[in-house]
Write a protein that holds these residues in place. Structure first.
Motif, PDB file in Angstrom:
ATOM      1  N   LEU A 204      30.946  59.685 -66.147  1.00  0.00           N
ATOM      2  CA  LEU A 204      30.361  60.984 -65.830  1.00  0.00           C
ATOM      3  C   LEU A 204      29.022  60.813 -65.129  1.00  0.00           C
ATOM      4  O   LEU A 204      28.710  61.538 -64.173  1.00  0.00           O
ATOM      5  CB  LEU A 204      30.193  61.819 -67.096  1.00  0.00           C
ATOM      6  CG  LEU A 204      29.528  63.195 -66.917  1.00  0.00           C
ATOM      7  CD1 LEU A 204      30.328  64.060 -65.952  1.00  0.00           C
ATOM      8  CD2 LEU A 204      29.368  63.896 -68.270  1.00  0.00           C
ATOM      9  N   SER A 205      28.235  59.848 -65.576  1.00  0.00           N
ATOM     10  CA  SER A 205      26.918  59.616 -64.985  1.00  0.00           C
ATOM     11  C   SER A 205      27.026  59.207 -63.524  1.00  0.00           C
ATOM     12  O   SER A 205      26.223  59.636 -62.680  1.00  0.00           O
ATOM     13  CB  SER A 205      26.169  58.539 -65.781  1.00  0.00           C
ATOM     14  OG  SER A 205      25.921  58.977 -67.110  1.00  0.00           O
ATOM     15  N   LEU A 206      28.019  58.392 -63.196  1.00  0.00           N
ATOM     16  CA  LEU A 206      28.206  57.987 -61.804  1.00  0.00           C
ATOM     17  C   LEU A 206      28.612  59.179 -60.936  1.00  0.00           C
ATOM     18  O   LEU A 206      28.209  59.274 -59.771  1.00  0.00           O
ATOM     19  CB  LEU A 206      29.264  56.886 -61.714  1.00  0.00           C
ATOM     20  CG  LEU A 206      28.788  55.476 -62.096  1.00  0.00           C
ATOM     21  CD1 LEU A 206      29.960  54.514 -62.153  1.00  0.00           C
ATOM     22  CD2 LEU A 206      27.736  54.974 -61.109  1.00  0.00           C
ATOM     23  N   LYS A 207      29.405  60.082 -61.491  1.00  0.00           N
ATOM     24  CA  LYS A 207      29.772  61.285 -60.744  1.00  0.00           C
ATOM     25  C   LYS A 207      28.551  62.165 -60.503  1.00  0.00           C
ATOM     26  O   LYS A 207      28.383  62.740 -59.416  1.00  0.00           O
ATOM     27  CB  LYS A 207      30.843  62.060 -61.513  1.00  0.00           C
ATOM     28  CG  LYS A 207      32.184  61.355 -61.556  1.00  0.00           C
ATOM     29  CD  LYS A 207      33.189  62.131 -62.407  1.00  0.00           C
ATOM     30  CE  LYS A 207      34.524  61.375 -62.494  1.00  0.00           C
ATOM     31  NZ  LYS A 207      35.497  62.063 -63.380  1.00  0.00           N
ATOM     32  N   ILE A 208      27.694  62.274 -61.507  1.00  0.00           N
ATOM     33  CA  ILE A 208      26.460  63.051 -61.352  1.00  0.00           C
ATOM     34  C   ILE A 208      25.572  62.417 -60.288  1.00  0.00           C
ATOM     35  O   ILE A 208      25.002  63.111 -59.435  1.00  0.00           O
ATOM     36  CB  ILE A 208      25.708  63.149 -62.695  1.00  0.00           C
ATOM     37  CG1 ILE A 208      26.525  63.976 -63.700  1.00  0.00           C
ATOM     38  CG2 ILE A 208      24.319  63.762 -62.501  1.00  0.00           C
ATOM     39  CD1 ILE A 208      25.965  63.964 -65.106  1.00  0.00           C
ATOM     40  N   ALA A 209      25.463  61.085 -60.313  1.00  0.00           N
ATOM     41  CA  ALA A 209      24.645  60.381 -59.316  1.00  0.00           C
ATOM     42  C   ALA A 209      25.180  60.613 -57.913  1.00  0.00           C
ATOM     43  O   ALA A 209      24.399  60.810 -56.962  1.00  0.00           O
ATOM     44  CB  ALA A 209      24.604  58.884 -59.634  1.00  0.00           C
ATOM     45  N   ALA A 210      26.507  60.596 -57.756  1.00  0.00           N
ATOM     46  CA  ALA A 210      27.105  60.839 -56.439  1.00  0.00           C
ATOM     47  C   ALA A 210      26.796  62.252 -55.949  1.00  0.00           C
ATOM     48  O   ALA A 210      26.476  62.464 -54.769  1.00  0.00           O
ATOM     49  CB  ALA A 210      28.621  60.624 -56.510  1.00  0.00           C
ATOM     50  N   LEU A 211      26.880  63.232 -56.846  1.00  0.00           N
ATOM     51  CA  LEU A 211      26.553  64.610 -56.480  1.00  0.00           C
ATOM     52  C   LEU A 211      25.088  64.732 -56.073  1.00  0.00           C
ATOM     53  O   LEU A 211      24.760  65.391 -55.068  1.00  0.00           O
ATOM     54  CB  LEU A 211      26.845  65.542 -57.659  1.00  0.00           C
ATOM     55  CG  LEU A 211      26.415  67.010 -57.476  1.00  0.00           C
ATOM     56  CD1 LEU A 211      27.137  67.650 -56.287  1.00  0.00           C
ATOM     57  CD2 LEU A 211      26.663  67.801 -58.760  1.00  0.00           C
ATOM     58  N   LEU A 212      24.215  64.086 -56.813  1.00  0.00           N
ATOM     59  CA  LEU A 212      22.786  64.137 -56.502  1.00  0.00           C
ATOM     60  C   LEU A 212      22.496  63.518 -55.138  1.00  0.00           C
ATOM     61  O   LEU A 212      21.678  64.037 -54.371  1.00  0.00           O
ATOM     62  CB  LEU A 212      21.986  63.418 -57.600  1.00  0.00           C
ATOM     63  CG  LEU A 212      21.920  64.137 -58.948  1.00  0.00           C
ATOM     64  CD1 LEU A 212      21.420  63.195 -60.033  1.00  0.00           C
ATOM     65  CD2 LEU A 212      21.027  65.366 -58.866  1.00  0.00           C
ATOM     66  N   HIS A 213      23.160  62.441 -54.811  1.00  0.00           N
ATOM     67  CA  HIS A 213      22.940  61.806 -53.509  1.00  0.00           C
ATOM     68  C   HIS A 213      23.510  62.642 -52.371  1.00  0.00           C
ATOM     69  O   HIS A 213      22.961  62.653 -51.260  1.00  0.00           O
ATOM     70  CB  HIS A 213      23.524  60.394 -53.503  1.00  0.00           C
ATOM     71  CG  HIS A 213      22.642  59.410 -54.184  1.00  0.00           C
ATOM     72  ND1 HIS A 213      23.047  58.142 -54.552  1.00  0.00           N
ATOM     73  CD2 HIS A 213      21.344  59.503 -54.567  1.00  0.00           C
ATOM     74  CE1 HIS A 213      22.049  57.498 -55.120  1.00  0.00           C
ATOM     75  NE2 HIS A 213      21.001  58.315 -55.148  1.00  0.00           N
ATOM     76  N   PHE A 214      24.592  63.359 -52.646  1.00  0.00           N
ATOM     77  CA  PHE A 214      25.112  64.293 -51.645  1.00  0.00           C
ATOM     78  C   PHE A 214      24.089  65.404 -51.393  1.00  0.00           C
ATOM     79  O   PHE A 214      23.813  65.774 -50.239  1.00  0.00           O
ATOM     80  CB  PHE A 214      26.436  64.890 -52.122  1.00  0.00           C
ATOM     81  CG  PHE A 214      26.950  65.992 -51.241  1.00  0.00           C
ATOM     82  CD1 PHE A 214      27.480  65.714 -49.989  1.00  0.00           C
ATOM     83  CD2 PHE A 214      26.893  67.313 -51.657  1.00  0.00           C
ATOM     84  CE1 PHE A 214      27.953  66.734 -49.164  1.00  0.00           C
ATOM     85  CE2 PHE A 214      27.361  68.343 -50.848  1.00  0.00           C
ATOM     86  CZ  PHE A 214      27.888  68.053 -49.599  1.00  0.00           C
ATOM     87  N   LEU A 215      23.493  65.932 -52.465  1.00  0.00           N
ATOM     88  CA  LEU A 215      22.475  66.975 -52.329  1.00  0.00           C
ATOM     89  C   LEU A 215      21.242  66.441 -51.601  1.00  0.00           C
ATOM     90  O   LEU A 215      20.613  67.163 -50.813  1.00  0.00           O
ATOM     91  CB  LEU A 215      22.086  67.510 -53.709  1.00  0.00           C
ATOM     92  CG  LEU A 215      23.174  68.291 -54.456  1.00  0.00           C
ATOM     93  CD1 LEU A 215      22.698  68.637 -55.864  1.00  0.00           C
ATOM     94  CD2 LEU A 215      23.550  69.562 -53.699  1.00  0.00           C
ATOM     95  N   ALA A 216      20.895  65.181 -51.857  1.00  0.00           N
ATOM     96  CA  ALA A 216      19.759  64.567 -51.156  1.00  0.00           C
ATOM     97  C   ALA A 216      20.017  64.522 -49.659  1.00  0.00           C
ATOM     98  O   ALA A 216      19.146  64.875 -48.849  1.00  0.00           O
ATOM     99  CB  ALA A 216      19.509  63.162 -51.699  1.00  0.00           C
TER     100      ALA A 216
END
Length: 290
Positions: A204-216
């Protein structure tokens, strides 16, 4: 005399002085957009001193406050061999003083905001003791770099551009620090420390990190569009998308060597490419024409 140089070298290695590249290019990017070119030498030097001092202060206080944990963590237990706890505290205090003096040399707004930045930088080191969202606090700390540089040039925040850049840096930092925390999941759980991977699981944490980098990336795109940046910036942003994508491919294997590479090498290139893209874009459009 040689022993003093060895001690200094060990101290700088302990606080990873060579990795000041994380936030510095974003401060310089904000600076050259605010000035639409290069500002005065006084402002440039002031920003450089603020950034280097803030980064050193952050790492020094983090090492000082986490000293006992680091000694018990197999990944970090060698840190205590590089310096004493007293030496690292002194380095943190000296860096804090340099940071405040440098901020005061820029303008009143920078000086007025500097205690807030210093508080957040020190506060971050406590957050892992009570919240899994320490990664977000680190994101806030690094996101202050473009805001501070803009304030140094303009003396105000009458534009949304520094806030867009700051928001993108926040998402980017939040995401890569989650990936970095994968190394210490078992240790954090055993010693009662908090992180998103330790609290909610690695997948789940890796999915959150991927979403955050997309938003970045979206944030950087809006920054470039509203800032009127030209093709060099968009090429750089394309390269950044590839770098971020490769980070997440590599992080799935969860090997420490790969995570170290993601954190210390690939992320440094993200900030460098964006800075180069902005610099070339403004160079093509012409300094001082905005």
């Amino acid at each position: 005399m040689k022993s003093y140089w060895v001690k200094l070298k060990n101290l700088l290695e302990l606080v990873k002085f060579s990795h000041t590249l994380f936030a510095l290019p974003f401060a310089l990017s904000s600076m050259i957009v605010a000035a639409w070119g290069l500002p005065s030498l006084r402002i440039l030097i002031g920003i450089l001193f603020c950034m280097i001092a803030a980064r050193t202060m952050a790492m020094a206080f983090n090492r000082y406050l986490d000293w006992e944990y680091d000694k018990q963590n197999p990944r970090t237990q060698n840190r205590s061999k590089l310096a004493t706890k007293r030496q690292i505290l002194i380095l943190g205090i000296i860096s804090l003083v340099i940071f405040e003096i440098s901020a005061a040399s820029l303008n009143f707004l920078c000086f007025a905001l500097s205690p807030v930045a210093a508080f957040l930088i020190v506060f971050y080191s406590f957050t892992k003791r009570f919240s899994p969202y320490s990664h977000a606090v680190l994101g806030v700390c690094l996101s202050l770099a473009p805001l501070g540089a803009w304030a140094a040039v303009k003396g105000s925040f009458a534009s949304m551009l520094p806030f867009l850049l700051s928001l993108a840096v926040f998402f980017w930092t939040f995401g890569f620090d989650i990936i970095y925390a994968l190394q210490d999941v078992e240790f954090d759980r055993r010693f009662g420390l908090y992180s998103l991977p330790a609290q909610f699981g690695e997948d789940l944490s890796l999915k959150i990190a991927a979403l955050l980098h997309f938003l970045a990336w979206i944030g950087w795109a809006f920054f470039g569009f509203i800032g009127g940046l030209r093709w060099p910036y968009w090429i750089a942003l394309g390269v950044v998308a590839c770098i971020l994508g490769s980070e997440h491919v590599m992080s799935r294997k969860r090997e420490q060597a790969k995570i170290e590479k993601i954190f210390f090498e690939l992320n440094a290139w993200v900030s460098v490419f964006i800075f180069i893209g902005i610099l070339l874009s403004i160079g093509i459009q012409g300094y001082g024409k905005q």
